[in-house]
Write an enzyme that holds these catalytic residues in place. Sequence first.
Site, PDB file in Angstrom:
ATOM      1  N   GLY A  81       0.847  -1.192   0.000  1.00 37.04           N
ATOM      2  CA  GLY A  81       0.000   0.000   0.000  1.00 37.04           C
ATOM      3  C   GLY A  81       0.872   1.227   0.000  1.00 37.04           C
ATOM      4  N   CYS A 108       5.435  -6.150   1.588  1.00 34.23           N
ATOM      5  CA  CYS A 108       5.812  -4.739   1.556  1.00 34.23           C
ATOM      6  C   CYS A 108       5.152  -3.988   2.723  1.00 34.23           C
ATOM      7  CB  CYS A 108       5.458  -4.145   0.187  1.00 34.23           C
ATOM      8  SG  CYS A 108       6.231  -2.548  -0.090  1.00 34.23           S
ATOM      9  N   TYR A 109       4.182  -3.116   2.459  1.00 39.73           N
ATOM     10  CA  TYR A 109       3.516  -2.403   3.564  1.00 39.73           C
ATOM     11  C   TYR A 109       2.931  -3.404   4.563  1.00 39.73           C
ATOM     12  CZ  TYR A 109       0.071   0.613   5.895  1.00 39.73           C
ATOM     13  OH  TYR A 109      -0.675   1.290   6.822  1.00 39.73           O
ATOM     14  N   HIS A 195       8.009  -7.748  -3.870  1.00 43.41           N
ATOM     15  CA  HIS A 195       6.675  -8.100  -4.404  1.00 43.41           C
ATOM     16  C   HIS A 195       6.727  -9.436  -5.153  1.00 43.41           C
ATOM     17  CE1 HIS A 195       4.522  -4.375  -3.479  1.00 43.41           C
ATOM     18  NE2 HIS A 195       5.723  -3.843  -3.515  1.00 43.41           N
ATOM     19  N   GLU A 197       4.242 -10.965  -6.329  1.00 43.79           N
ATOM     20  CA  GLU A 197       3.128 -11.085  -7.285  1.00 43.79           C
ATOM     21  C   GLU A 197       3.467 -10.564  -8.674  1.00 43.79           C
ATOM     22  OE1 GLU A 197       3.392  -9.103  -4.743  1.00 43.79           O
ATOM     23  OE2 GLU A 197       2.465  -7.146  -5.039  1.00 43.79           O
ATOM     24  N   SER A 249     -22.321  -8.915 -26.761  1.00 41.89           N
ATOM     25  CA  SER A 249     -21.608  -7.728 -27.245  1.00 41.89           C
ATOM     26  C   SER A 249     -20.547  -8.093 -28.265  1.00 41.89           C
ATOM     27  CB  SER A 249     -20.933  -7.051 -26.059  1.00 41.89           C
ATOM     28  OG  SER A 249     -19.884  -7.878 -25.593  1.00 41.89           O
ATOM     29  N   GLY A 251     -17.940  -9.627 -27.142  1.00 38.09           N
ATOM     30  CA  GLY A 251     -16.797  -9.826 -26.253  1.00 38.09           C
ATOM     31  C   GLY A 251     -16.850 -11.190 -25.585  1.00 38.09           C
ATOM     32  N   VAL A 252     -15.747 -11.530 -24.926  1.00 38.19           N
ATOM     33  CA  VAL A 252     -15.637 -12.861 -24.346  1.00 38.19           C
ATOM     34  C   VAL A 252     -16.565 -13.043 -23.131  1.00 38.19           C
ATOM     35  CG1 VAL A 252     -13.572 -12.243 -23.013  1.00 38.19           C
ATOM     36  CG2 VAL A 252     -14.019 -14.617 -23.505  1.00 38.19           C
ATOM     37  N   ASP A 253     -16.759 -11.981 -22.334  1.00 37.40           N
ATOM     38  CA  ASP A 253     -17.544 -12.151 -21.103  1.00 37.40           C
ATOM     39  C   ASP A 253     -18.987 -12.559 -21.416  1.00 37.40           C
ATOM     40  OD1 ASP A 253     -15.235 -11.182 -20.083  1.00 37.40           O
ATOM     41  OD2 ASP A 253     -16.002  -9.196 -19.607  1.00 37.40           O
ATOM     42  N   SER A 254     -19.638 -11.804 -22.311  1.00 41.02           N
ATOM     43  CA  SER A 254     -21.036 -12.134 -22.587  1.00 41.02           C
ATOM     44  C   SER A 254     -21.139 -13.481 -23.305  1.00 41.02           C
ATOM     45  CB  SER A 254     -21.723 -11.020 -23.375  1.00 41.02           C
ATOM     46  OG  SER A 254     -21.085 -10.821 -24.610  1.00 41.02           O
ATOM     47  N   LYS A 395     -10.600 -11.851 -15.398  1.00 41.29           N
ATOM     48  CA  LYS A 395     -10.697 -11.951 -16.860  1.00 41.29           C
ATOM     49  C   LYS A 395      -9.948 -13.167 -17.424  1.00 41.29           C
ATOM     50  CE  LYS A 395     -11.800  -9.717 -20.739  1.00 41.29           C
ATOM     51  NZ  LYS A 395     -13.077  -9.055 -20.993  1.00 41.29           N
TER      52      LYS A 395
END
Length: 539
Positions: A81, A108-109, A195, A197, A249, A251-254, A395
């Site tokens: 943070g 970290c923080y 970090h 990640e 749409s 897109g991949v999500d819909s 995603k």
Amino acid sequence: MAPVSSDVPVEPRPADPSVSPATAGGLTDQRIVVLDFGSQYAQLIARRVREQNVYCEILRHDISAQRLREIAPRGIILSGGPASVYATDAPRCDPDLFRIGIPVLGICYGMQLATEALGGQVQHTERREYGRASCRILDPDKLFAGFPETTDVWMSHGDQVSGIGEHFQVLAETSTCPYAAVRHRELPVYGMQFHPEVTHTPLGGQVLHNFVIGICGCAETWHLGDFAQAAIDDLRQRVGNRRVICGLSGGVDSAVVAALLYKAIGSQLSCILVNNGLLRKDEQAAVISEFTNHFRADLHVVDAEQQFMEVLAGITDPQEKRRRIGHAFIECFKAEAAKIDDAHFLAQGTLYPDVIESGAAIDGPAATIKLHHNVGGLPEELGFELIEPLRDLFKDEVRRLGCELGLPETLVWRHPFPGPGLAVRCLGEVTAERLVKLREADSIVVNEIKAAGLYRQTSQSFAVLLPVQSVGVMGDARTYEETVAIRSVNTDDFMTADWSRLPYELLARISTRIINEVAGVNRVCYDISSKPPATIEWE
Ligand code: XMP
């Protein structure tokens, strides 16, 4: 769930986050939680944990130790943070959480908070340390099991731990950071200044694996194949014999939402595709053919090009464009949905980052809604009950789920496209003529990047049409025409992004083709701005 009669008007009801396909399927029993102290990387930590096949969610930093006991995660990660632990308004955690017997990893923080809470000291360093550092492992312990003696790590901090008292022992150091990683002698509390990640820490995944699996003892229960089955069973049970509407749409999500629903309820699914005239070249045909190849569900295509052109006439202000497009979309969708007699549910492709950012997550961090990204969403007054089967997923998990469900690669890996479509890439007034130019230029950018085999290596690549005319010469004639900017970025999360280092030869080919093939364009530029401070889209 008790069936609700479809002729009773139902208030829209967001899905209850505590009852999701993931929780219902028992996939999340072994969970890790990340407490978010305002780090830009909190979501990345959660994704990296999920890559270990362990469910991970993000919670408020100030959640009580008592509530954590009830949630009973296998491990707790304190994120980084921007604050300093000594600042009066610094975000803190409940200090009791270090003593409830659940392993804690402070990053970290988060490490500074943990050591300070348990008798150590933190100091401001003279120079902020930012970048790669060589880290020497002093004690492999469980956290660094299988590590070489030295490894690269990514540092980004202004403060660092300056004293660890008698309760901690050092596990790793760098030349500037004597306490690069520590562990408490009695409690299961670990900390690291670097970090793990980010990809710049090459063995970061291994550290997280050692913590999640080795120290917390999590079983690897988070698999998207199981999620798909759990989601399908859950949808089947929840929907019963009623009808669901789903907006497509391109897109991949819909598409993944539609695929899950189709597997769950087949012909009880109705999909609506609104052609707003702002889609990419050949996009409507591609969506229809992908859809009809995979599903035999009811598809409604609304041809609303004219209507959108009318509402956009004369408008150049980006916010006003978005507002008008959002409004027109809702009108079209509503009118079409009204033709579907027995519709009861509305399915949406809400993802986990949307849930976190809207503040709606269970015990989630404070609300910071990115309003402009809600364009293309549907309002509650439509009166349907909401279904959001992807609200637990990131995603990249949606993409993997799409593959599990057998959707074609071309669809699963399609770059994201904003709800307001080409309108926010057509700077200045959106006219049919300018859209033709933009669509052609965009198709050249995307096709050349695909031909160079770089589409999957870039996150989003497109053309932008600028209302800037400049002088050129073509043959013997002087030209005075518009400009196209090429935008291509690489990003993990779309919150920060860097411009893609596309090869010069590729840029040259794109430029030559656009100037030769797109009438009305005589100049091409390459956008070399990162986000922040620029954004990915130009409007
Ligand atoms: P920016 O431009 O904010 O975009 O860096 C980040 C990501 O969000 C997409 N984007 C949108 N998506 N409706 C959407 O559905 C919108 O209004 C919208 N605006 C930006 C953008 O394409 C990028 O992937």
